[in-house]
Design an enzyme around this catalytic site. Structure first.
Site, PDB file in Angstrom:
ATOM      1  N   GLU A  52       4.308  15.168   5.229  1.00 59.69           N
ATOM      2  CA  GLU A  52       4.536  15.647   6.796  1.00 59.69           C
ATOM      3  C   GLU A  52       5.204  15.362   7.374  1.00 59.69           C
ATOM      4  O   GLU A  52       5.987  15.348   8.773  1.00 59.69           O
ATOM      5  CB  GLU A  52       2.791  15.660   7.153  1.00 59.69           C
ATOM      6  CG  GLU A  52       1.831  16.702   6.244  1.00 59.69           C
ATOM      7  CD  GLU A  52       1.074  16.720   7.176  1.00 59.69           C
ATOM      8  OE1 GLU A  52       0.213  17.815   7.390  1.00 59.69           O
ATOM      9  OE2 GLU A  52       0.179  15.445   6.144  1.00 59.69           O
TER      10      GLU A  52
ATOM     11  N   ALA B 244       3.001   6.870   0.489  1.00 62.83           N
ATOM     12  CA  ALA B 244       1.492   7.858  -0.120  1.00 62.83           C
ATOM     13  C   ALA B 244       1.149   8.627   1.367  1.00 62.83           C
ATOM     14  O   ALA B 244      -0.400   8.695   0.769  1.00 62.83           O
ATOM     15  CB  ALA B 244       1.340   6.295  -0.360  1.00 62.83           C
TER      16      ALA B 244
ATOM     17  N   ARG C 173      -8.137  16.391  -3.707  1.00 60.01           N
ATOM     18  CA  ARG C 173      -8.741  14.724  -2.765  1.00 60.01           C
ATOM     19  C   ARG C 173     -10.090  15.820  -1.748  1.00 60.01           C
ATOM     20  O   ARG C 173     -10.709  15.152  -1.647  1.00 60.01           O
ATOM     21  CB  ARG C 173      -7.563  14.003  -1.848  1.00 60.01           C
ATOM     22  CG  ARG C 173      -6.726  13.160  -2.756  1.00 60.01           C
ATOM     23  CD  ARG C 173      -6.511  12.362  -2.709  1.00 60.01           C
ATOM     24  NE  ARG C 173      -5.690  11.793  -3.426  1.00 60.01           N
ATOM     25  CZ  ARG C 173      -5.322  11.721  -5.044  1.00 60.01           C
ATOM     26  NH1 ARG C 173      -6.127  12.254  -5.882  1.00 60.01           N
ATOM     27  NH2 ARG C 173      -4.000  11.108  -5.361  1.00 60.01           N
TER      28      ARG C 173
ATOM     29  N   GLU D 206      -4.003  16.692  -1.400  1.00 59.67           N
ATOM     30  CA  GLU D 206      -4.498  17.191  -0.499  1.00 59.67           C
ATOM     31  C   GLU D 206      -5.966  18.525  -1.019  1.00 59.67           C
ATOM     32  O   GLU D 206      -7.015  17.501  -1.186  1.00 59.67           O
ATOM     33  CB  GLU D 206      -4.624  17.955   0.703  1.00 59.67           C
ATOM     34  CG  GLU D 206      -3.708  17.278   1.622  1.00 59.67           C
ATOM     35  CD  GLU D 206      -2.626  16.346   1.181  1.00 59.67           C
ATOM     36  OE1 GLU D 206      -1.601  17.124   1.136  1.00 59.67           O
ATOM     37  OE2 GLU D 206      -1.590  16.446   2.137  1.00 59.67           O
TER      38      GLU D 206
ATOM     39  N   GLY E  53      -2.718  17.952   7.707  1.00 59.98           N
ATOM     40  CA  GLY E  53      -3.742  17.557   9.188  1.00 59.98           C
ATOM     41  C   GLY E  53      -2.764  16.375   9.813  1.00 59.98           C
ATOM     42  O   GLY E  53      -2.674  16.566  10.969  1.00 59.98           O
TER      43      GLY E  53
ATOM     44  N   LEU F 167      -5.980   6.722   2.038  1.00 55.42           N
ATOM     45  CA  LEU F 167      -7.349   7.336   1.734  1.00 55.42           C
ATOM     46  C   LEU F 167      -8.557   6.381   1.757  1.00 55.42           C
ATOM     47  O   LEU F 167     -10.081   7.228   2.798  1.00 55.42           O
ATOM     48  CB  LEU F 167      -7.542   7.168   0.547  1.00 55.42           C
ATOM     49  CG  LEU F 167      -6.507   9.012   0.230  1.00 55.42           C
ATOM     50  CD1 LEU F 167      -5.926   8.242  -1.547  1.00 55.42           C
ATOM     51  CD2 LEU F 167      -6.863  10.446   1.231  1.00 55.42           C
TER      52      LEU F 167
ATOM     53  N   LYS G  66       0.522  -1.240   0.260  1.00 52.11           N
ATOM     54  CA  LYS G  66       0.018  -0.166  -0.260  1.00 52.11           C
ATOM     55  C   LYS G  66       1.144   1.447  -0.164  1.00 52.11           C
ATOM     56  O   LYS G  66       0.224   2.195   0.350  1.00 52.11           O
ATOM     57  CB  LYS G  66      -1.113  -0.016   0.784  1.00 52.11           C
ATOM     58  CG  LYS G  66      -1.840  -0.678   1.354  1.00 52.11           C
ATOM     59  CD  LYS G  66      -2.894  -0.963   0.183  1.00 52.11           C
ATOM     60  CE  LYS G  66      -4.155  -1.777   0.089  1.00 52.11           C
ATOM     61  NZ  LYS G  66      -5.047  -2.073  -1.153  1.00 52.11           N
ATOM     62  N   ARG G  67       2.101   1.419  -0.732  1.00 49.92           N
ATOM     63  CA  ARG G  67       3.303   2.299  -0.248  1.00 49.92           C
ATOM     64  C   ARG G  67       3.203   2.767   0.916  1.00 49.92           C
ATOM     65  O   ARG G  67       3.785   4.447   1.096  1.00 49.92           O
ATOM     66  CB  ARG G  67       2.200   3.258  -1.502  1.00 49.92           C
ATOM     67  CG  ARG G  67       1.887   2.977  -3.130  1.00 49.92           C
ATOM     68  CD  ARG G  67       3.254   1.321  -3.278  1.00 49.92           C
ATOM     69  NE  ARG G  67       3.015   1.076  -4.851  1.00 49.92           N
ATOM     70  CZ  ARG G  67       2.850   0.145  -5.201  1.00 49.92           C
ATOM     71  NH1 ARG G  67       3.059  -1.093  -4.475  1.00 49.92           N
ATOM     72  NH2 ARG G  67       2.563  -0.714  -6.595  1.00 49.92           N
TER      73      ARG G  67
END
Ligand code: 1HE
Length: 263
Positions: A115, A65, A138, A135, A143, A69, A28-29
């Site tokens: 981040e 990644a 998306r 972001e 955050g 999500l 899932k990277r």
């Protein structure tokens, strides 16, 4: 140290005073699910006292990644705020933890992955690295402390552009912009970071603590308060016996000199 369980989302190896901590979700990277975030936080908090520096990297071809999500549920505003706080706490413990963290970047360093990288103290990037903040596209906002930490590295205008337009920086551009302190050859990131971590681990613990905890706070202060705090930290740090021993070793010709880099 307890060997990690086979299905562990975080893999730890130790080499002397350095712990190599890998995000271990390559399929899932290394997307940051809550489980991965919490395991990373717990791993870093539970490092043995003998560990003096950490190398943080991603298993597989990508560093991270970003936010998983698939876990973005139908959150209320309050849930979203608490979720962001969870990230803040975990990343604050990296930036203001016990030991310096050196991140090895390759492939995607995206969204929450960027981040996370920016909470580390030193970033070593391989040529495959690319930096993005998708972001805007998306429909969300950073955050994980990105709006606080990333502008300190590359400035508000560049972050604004990345978030609004989805601009992607490659390794070279990212290095020039200030994301990574080091740009190394393909496959050299881990070894380079390990060598840096060993140097860092050999420093006085109090110097490292002051650099990690006081420097960013002083840099955020006005000149008068900053200089006052600097004087206090300087006094405390140089009064340590370790500092006295190191200065004596230099004066007795028993410590390294500062040398101009070769070629
Ligand atoms: C994921 C994620 C993810 C990959 N959450 N599952 N982050 C993003 O918007 C980045 C989204 N990811 C990508 O753009 C690409 O996946 C990558 C450039 C990182 C890698 O591409 P690639 O071609 O090597 O891999 P892939 O085929 O896209 O992904 C492999 C699998 O990982 C696939 O799952 P599969 O079940 O179909 O195999 C992907 O769905 C999965 N995957 N990235 C969930 N991010 C605190 S706020 C932070 C806000 C953010 O971080 S926003 C940015 C989110």
């Amino acid at each position: 140290m307890k060997p990690p369980a086979a299905a562990s989302l975080v893999h730890v190896e130790t080499a002397g005073a350095v712990a190599r901590v890998a995000l271990n979700r390559p399929a899932k990277r290394n997307a940051l699910s809550d489980a991965l975030l919490l395991e990373l936080d717990a791993t870093l908090r539970q490092l043995p006292e003998s560990i003096k520096a950490v190398v943080l990297h991603g298993a597989g071809e990508h560093f991270c990644a970003g936010l998983d999500l698939s876990e973005l549920r139908d959150l209320s505003a309050a849930d979203g705020m608490f979720h962001s706080h969870l990230w803040h706490d975990a990343f604050n413990r990296i930036q203001f933890g016990r030991v310096p963290v050196i991140a090895v970047l390759q492939g995607a360093v995206v969204g929450g992955g960027l981040e996370l990288a920016c909470a580390a103290h030193i970033r070593v990037a391989e040529p495959s690295t690319f930096y993005a903040l998708p972001e805007g596209s998306r429909g969300i906002f950073v955050g994980g402390g990105g709006s606080v930490r990333i502008p300190k590295l590359i400035g508000v205008p560049r972050v604004t552009d990345m978030m609004l337009t989805g601009r992607v920086y490659d390794a070279q551009e990212g290095h020039q912009a200030g994301f990574a302190q080091y740009l190394v050859g393909a496959g050299q990131g881990l070894a380079h970071a390990q060598a840096l971590a060993e140097k860092v681990a050999g420093n006085s613990a109090l110097s490292n603590f002051s650099i990690m905890h006081a420097l960013p706070r002083i840099a955020a202060q006005n000149q008068s308060d900053g200089l006052f705090m600097e004087a206090m930290i300087a006094g405390i740090t140089q009064a340590d016996q370790d500092a006295k021993d190191r200065m004596r070793a230099f004066l007795d010709h028993g410590a390294n000199k500062v040398r101009k880099p070769k070629g």
